[in-house]
Design an enzyme around this catalytic site. Structure first.
Site, PDB file in Angstrom:
ATOM      1  N   SER A  67       0.848  -1.181   0.000  1.00 36.63           N
ATOM      2  CA  SER A  67       0.000   0.000   0.000  1.00 36.63           C
ATOM      3  C   SER A  67       0.884   1.231   0.000  1.00 36.63           C
ATOM      4  CB  SER A  67      -0.902   0.016   1.244  1.00 36.63           C
ATOM      5  OG  SER A  67      -1.560   1.259   1.393  1.00 36.63           O
TER       6      SER A  67
ATOM      7  N   TYR B  61      -2.542  -1.122  10.581  1.00 36.41           N
ATOM      8  CA  TYR B  61      -2.526  -1.528   9.178  1.00 36.41           C
ATOM      9  C   TYR B  61      -1.340  -0.895   8.446  1.00 36.41           C
ATOM     10  CZ  TYR B  61      -3.894  -1.687   4.239  1.00 36.41           C
ATOM     11  OH  TYR B  61      -3.898  -1.867   2.886  1.00 36.41           O
TER      12      TYR B  61
END
Length: 251
Positions: free
Chosen positions: A138, A151
């Site tokens: 990401s 996360y």
């Protein structure tokens, strides 16, 4: 990456980026095997894509990974591409109490899962031509989103692991790729209707174009400013992003 004639295993292929990537690769003439925890989602994808197959897998379960890896090697001896895509994203409170179950689940799924999955298949992949291990990380690996601190941390750790693995495999047949999406319209964080997020189809189209090149980091144009951020000025970028996102999310 060679985009045709592969045998590809994709974790988290029942929805979102995983499903769209699986379908794009399937259309290119690859043998694609998807996995996920929800049988119904897998069956839906397979029914919509004749020739694709699926296997149930919980990437948070080491025993499940070991069992599926052995099954893949036995059933698909030509397997030469692994795409570690499965992941979870939940909001947390880095400035307050962190829910322990959320933390353990996120780290186990997003970091330990892909490391375990690759470890279970790496000796097999080393024997294959055009072998690839790819990870969906990401842009939050480079610029953390404060409301999903755990996360973001798992993706930063995964990026670090990818760098090490790429170095360790430099003299083998296996290429190690990192796909770092920006904010994309998926079910993660209820982003399917988010206007600021990149449409999923557009993300997949651009990603496939970049995958066809010889780069190690697969970045769409919208991801590049995040990748370029780490350095002396990173705090200003991080703080600016998070101030903006707090307004969007109503925090």
């Amino acid at each position: 990456m060679k985009l045709t004639g592969n045998t590809i295993f994709i974790t988290g292929g029942g929805s979102g980026i995983g499903r769209e990537l699986a379908e794009a690769l399937h259309r290119r003439g690859n043998k694609v095997i998807i996995s996920g925890r929800r049988r119904g989602h897998l069956d839906e994808v397979v029914a919509a894509n004749p020739g694709m197959t699926a296997v149930e897998l919980d990437v948070a379960d080491a025993t499940s990974i070991k069992k599926v890896a052995a099954q893949l090697i036995a059933d698909y001896p030509g397997l030469n591409v692994l795409i570690n895509n499965a992941g979870i994203m939940l909001p947390d409170q880095a400035g307050a109490h962190i829910d322990d179950a959320l933390m353990v689940s996120t780290i186990t799924t997003n970091l330990m899962g892909p490391i375990r999955m690759t470890s279970a298949l790496i000796d097999h992949l080393k024997t294959k031509n055009d072998a690839v291990v790819a990870y969906t990380s990401s842009v939050l690996a480079f610029v953390p989103l404060a409301v999903t601190a755990v996360y973001s941390s798992t993706k930063a750790a995964l990026h670090s692991y990818i760098l090490s693995q790429r170095f360790m495999l430099r003299d083998t047949k296996v290429r190690v790729l990192e796909i770092a999406p920006p904010w994309v319209r998926t079910d993660l964080m209820n982003s399917r209707e988010a206007e600021q997020a990149m449409p999923l189809e557009a993300f997949i189209d651009e990603t496939m174009t970049v995958l066809a090149t010889d780069v190690d980091e697969v970045l769409v144009e919208g991801a590049k400013p995040f990748r370029e951020n780490p350095g002396p000025g990173e705090h200003a970028f991080v703080n600016g992003l998070n101030a903006q996102m707090m307004e969007v999310l109503g925090g």
